[in-house]
Design an enzyme around this catalytic site. Structure first.
Site, PDB file in Angstrom:
ATOM      1  CB  CYS A 147      -6.188  -2.705   0.445  1.00 14.51           C
ATOM      2  SG  CYS A 147      -6.126  -1.315  -0.713  1.00 14.51           S
ATOM      3  CE1 TYR A 157      -2.131  -5.398  11.723  1.00 11.25           C
ATOM      4  CE2 TYR A 157      -4.174  -6.495  11.112  1.00 11.25           C
ATOM      5  CZ  TYR A 157      -3.216  -5.528  10.874  1.00 11.25           C
ATOM      6  OH  TYR A 157      -3.350  -4.687   9.800  1.00 11.25           O
ATOM      7  CG  LEU A 174      -1.958  -1.138   1.256  1.00 13.23           C
ATOM      8  CD1 LEU A 174      -2.979  -0.888   2.350  1.00 13.23           C
ATOM      9  CD2 LEU A 174      -2.665  -1.318  -0.079  1.00 13.23           C
ATOM     10  CG  ASN A 203     -10.742  -6.971   8.302  1.00  9.91           C
ATOM     11  OD1 ASN A 203     -10.897  -8.058   8.856  1.00  9.91           O
ATOM     12  ND2 ASN A 203      -9.801  -6.777   7.391  1.00  9.91           N
TER      13      ASN A 203
END
Lengths: 282, 282, 282, 282, 282, 282
Positions: free
Chosen positions: F182, F152, F30, F128
């Site tokens: 993503c 996490y 990303l 999420n």
């Protein structure tokens, strides 16, 4: 039953049309838009204002009338089965001005509606200034509490309360539209969220008079803008689906002016600078 | 920190007392109760009404004043750091009466509060008639939408909106109390749900002036009645816990009168017969 | 108005009394309790069951009747202005048993009520097993969705739906009481949350017939137990305030039996072991 | 079934007792209270702290242990079926202090619980500072979003998240108690809303270990104070009913100190002065 | 993991296909649509009805069976891993008719599903008449309470309750679709809000069998109509996005018939004239 | 006012551009996307990572820096008015790894932001997995409670809490984006619901820096996928409208792999297999 309903198609009928639609404040900006585009809803338009309305066109009737004049309003409303109430004071003003136009004016209008020979269905031009002190990071719907941002906003809360009372007590149906910013295009960055196109306004008014049962809904008057604070899901039954979006004006706005800084009332409050303004002295 | 705080006990101080508490409508029923029992809240009571208030007692100051008189109200409010606003029209009436006392009157009061040399904390006597058209089988809280049941109820929605605006704009704090039925005892079966004892009213007003930060709450003014429509949990921070209950009067009421039938407005609507009454013509 | 109401006290009247109150399932445990303690609500009690009801006492009328017998139920209900419907199958059973007693039986009862010369107000003994699959760590109120835990629970959802339909369509008022565990005392640890004392049940039924307008509420039938899953705030308008608490039996229970382990259905589900039971084969 | 259950009464059993209850932070104020009053919950108490714990009394076992020491915590937790976790940093501090005691310490504790031969039920002393930035005019319940007011508050949000994860993933049950102000008496006016008596704390912990199924609830730790911001209705299933109220100390407080002014952090925020404090530099 | 998943693309597999899909009520209007368009979902279609089903085409199997026949239904369901349950009484009828087809029929179906060698996933054709007494000005979602408008509506509430119970107790997954008006086109103005196109119905059923985990959702079966009462956001996880809209038929409808007047049941209630109809006598 | 605003168009200005935008984790997937496509937002990009970042291009500045190094982060952040924080540990890992990168790292970042000469606006890459234990049949919005599915996920709850605290205390604005999946395209069936296209991510970041007032929102980072668990209506004010949909990849996925079975964690939980994984031992 489906079959039976379809058998009736030989007998073609017209959709129910109003007999006489009154538009108050007809000389103003929105009044002119409505005058030009709502003619098809009614056999006759009755146009009212205290400012010049020009000549009556075919199917039009012109009545000069101040809303604070109880008897004149009684006569004005008589016989109308639809009213688009745009009249009154349309922005912040000293109390005496607000009271005459938006307090007494509203009471006169509903009393006339109650006493009229036909019960009209009413569109009431309420305003985002009825909820202006909510922050722009909040999402509102029809059940959100009011937070008016001045005398003007308070008068719109008053008008919605009058509409509610005449609905509960006498069955008069009103659509209160909390109009955002109804202009040809948004004039600043805040209006990217509040903008209501003329076309979407007209579509909304058409739906209000087309739906068999209106009730007494509160509708946020904004187009399908990308950045939005208002959620009209409680009034999806009206079938109004705005088609325009302020997004097409964003680049032009960005080229024209700086967006407000984070602490500018135009960035903080839904009502924008109305929230930072003081009281208008009379 | 606890230890430190406790060490300060040698220096005994008094709880914060108001300097001058204005009671409007002081000649009325609730006004008389407040006059007799709120004296300990302030160094001085300023009592106001347009009806006879008798002689001023020690610590009292009497001012005759109509609420619709803007300049007189300006002078009335000047210097008061607390206001219990019971004045105005206290039941349904023709529009002109309501407007003068409860519309203009409220605006005059808040404008005077804004311009006063000290910013007062205000108790506003709102009413159950601001939500009167809700049915008795519904449970309301401070977020429920208003459904006024007449001009009187509409004027109370207006007053709450004015209070909200002056709080958001100028920081003036108001407790809007939607008073149910504040009488020595309930006069009919509907009042078993709406009854507010004088003692509980006084306790509530005391809390409003005692709490360090008031905000702008809406409180349902009812005692701890067994049969209840109103839930004050949103304002538990005030620490008001009503102590009385209408239940002690039930047997007497049952012996005195028939309960309303199921379709009687007194059994259907929270606002009772206000909902079935027509408009009071002027 | 208060004064006027008080002037009427010379003419002493009795609270509205039912003419004929039908108790179905009158030979059962709860039926016997109601038989013994609801006599004061009506001029006459009509007691019904298919099991032995003993001799009729003064003011009593005994009718043997199976609820699945449509014509018999029609006759049974005729002329009653109040019904406490405790009849039918009161725990899980094979489908055929449930259907006859709780499905057909309910339809027969409401059809008879609709056709009767007087419209009765009805108490329907629903059950916590209509929501049994909710976990004990969840809080429910009248708006929570149903989660039946067997045919018995499904039949109670059905009964509540029938009550809702007859209310909306014909104005017949029903109080559906989702009874927890109505015994002299709780028999296990789960019942510390579900226990309903006989006294509190009787108090509730008295309120149902006393309130001027009942509507069609859903009420959780549990005493004021310390550990509680159910919140009756939506029906506070009834004025029912349970007075008993299971807490007084906790020590005795602790001395008598182990609480269930954390994964025992009696600790996991509100419906307890009904949730882990299979289908009862016919 | 009821009958069957009652027949078992001849075989008297004791309520389920813990085998070994670990109290961390046992030398602190709350730790001492728990040490003195929770002995009856377990066959043995294991007391832990890094400060002096005095002599072990009968039924006590003393273990000196820093929470940031992973291996030591593993040993500490081994064999305990109940933990009251009061250890760690109990007020705002520089980040390094918070991290060692409240971040690493919590992870060490839950990892030890996961690997222990018996799975303990845990009481986690969370804090009102996990939600401190909510205003005092807001009502919160277990579903309100967190708004920590410093590193200390953030570490409590972290601890609740760890508890949630170990419950979802491994079935370890934790009661997170957002303790208000647990002192012998309230030390200032804000604490009239946040005060938790020692007795009510002990009652709550007893309930946590008594309830057959705990789940992973969030509970606001405040007594039954008159002025309250917190609503524990989501955890009514625990059966905890606080018995004390700060109201008994109000007069004394009023005589001792001024209430905070309306803009004092102690009047604005639920977390009080934690909200106006800056970051504690290390 | 992403990389690993992508490496598997050389081994092309088919999406999971049902082995045997049962369609009950297959001779009806919706049954015929499903018969013609769902064949691709399964290796075989088993078609059932008590009316003529014509000849079996390739991949079809025809079974004549009344739903009230427990043993026949047991055999019918045996071996099916998917069921589209359209059978039963599809509009208001006398109680005996409803009971046989929709009460006993549903119980027989789920008992057969429970006892079958494979556990089927089920589509249950519920109806808007389960919530018909809500007004058209109300917005509903999956959590709204049921308000059935007749025996037919009550039987749909019953069916949804049975589905819920078999899901909670035995893990059988059902999609209850509250079908609005599933016709080639809307037959009156009310159906502009309730219309469900055949294409959108088929898309929904396809999604129900495609989603890995179904649960036990309640879905409103309406196309993407402009004027809408129903909000399916709670079941967005299904990925069903209706593509059609009744708006394309509005002009034709307006030319064909008058919209209902404001007090016509077709304008007041979501269930339309079902709400004003009486009970169908047997 | 509108007129006045429009008169200003002769003076063309550029939309507000950042001076220096820091991208942490710039060498990652990303990070590379943002490096390549966010250059237009700022006069300069400062790119940071501990892995190789290649050569600095025009307008770029490269700083190697570990997030756990407090002093280095202080220097890194100095002078940046925008931060896209993608750095840190991006999937489940042993506690020590998570703590250094995502706990200490976040604290270092916000402390540096607080002490910097300019206050930056921050994009925080949450996940999420902060809500992973919610089931896929649940709909979440910004107010849903967190249910992290591992260390996490817990670290992301921590990061959001830190952002909330620095906003409330110091006015630093953060957009916490709970990124779904993503990737260039979804790699399995669960990702049909969680997929976020690179284009939609970039559009979202652009909006975060364009909106005059950001506040401290929580946004679900998913494209406009057909099957969706997440509802971003609370942040509609941002004006982010994702344009892509995973639906275009469904056929390819179906051809590539079996969907998960109903009890596979990838079908049950929003966090997928993170929920069934154990703790990563260090």
């Amino acid at each position: 039953m489906t079959g039976a309903a379809q058998d009736k198609t030989e007998e073609v009928r017209e959709m129910k049309k109003l007999s006489k639609l009154l538009i108050t404040g007809a000389s103003g900006r929105l009044g002119s838009v409505c005058r030009g585009r709502l003619g098809h809803l009614a056999d006759n338009l009755r146009l009212s204002d205290c400012k010049d309305l020009g000549d009556a066109r075919e199917g039009e009737e012109i009545v000069y009338c101040g809303l604070e004049d109880k008897d004149a309003v009684m006569e004005l409303v008589q016989g109308c089965d639809g009213i688009v109430h745009l009249g009154g004071q349309a922005t912040e003003a000293p109390w005496e001005t607000i009271r005459a136009a938006n307090i007494d004016g509203i009471v006169n209008l509903y009393e006339a509606a109650r006493k009229s020979s036909v019960t009209p269905r009413i569109v009431f031009a309420s305003s985002n200034h009825a909820i202006g002190f909510h922050e722009q990071t909040e999402r509102l719907d029809a059940n959100s509490r009011t937070r008016p941002d001045g005398f003007y906003g308070v008068s719109k809360v008053f008008g919605e309360a009058v509409a509610s009372m005449y609905h509960d007590k006498f069955g008069i149906e009103t659509a209160s539209i909390r109009i955002g910013s109804c202009f040809p295009e948004p004039a600043n960055h805040r209006m990217l969220s509040t903008w209501l196109s003329y076309d979407d306004l007209i579509r909304l008014i058409v739906r209000v008079f087309a739906v068999p049962r209106l009730g007494c809904p509160i509708i946020y008057g904004a187009s399908a803008n990308a950045a939005s604070w208002w959620d009209n899901r409680e009034t999806a039954y009206l079938g109004w689906q705005p088609q325009d979006t302020s997004e097409v004006f964003r680049a032009k706005l960005d080229a024209t002016m700086q967006p407000p800084s984070a602490n500018d009332p135009n960035a903080v409050y839904q009502g924008g600078t109305f929230c930072s303004d003081g009281i208008h002295e009379s």
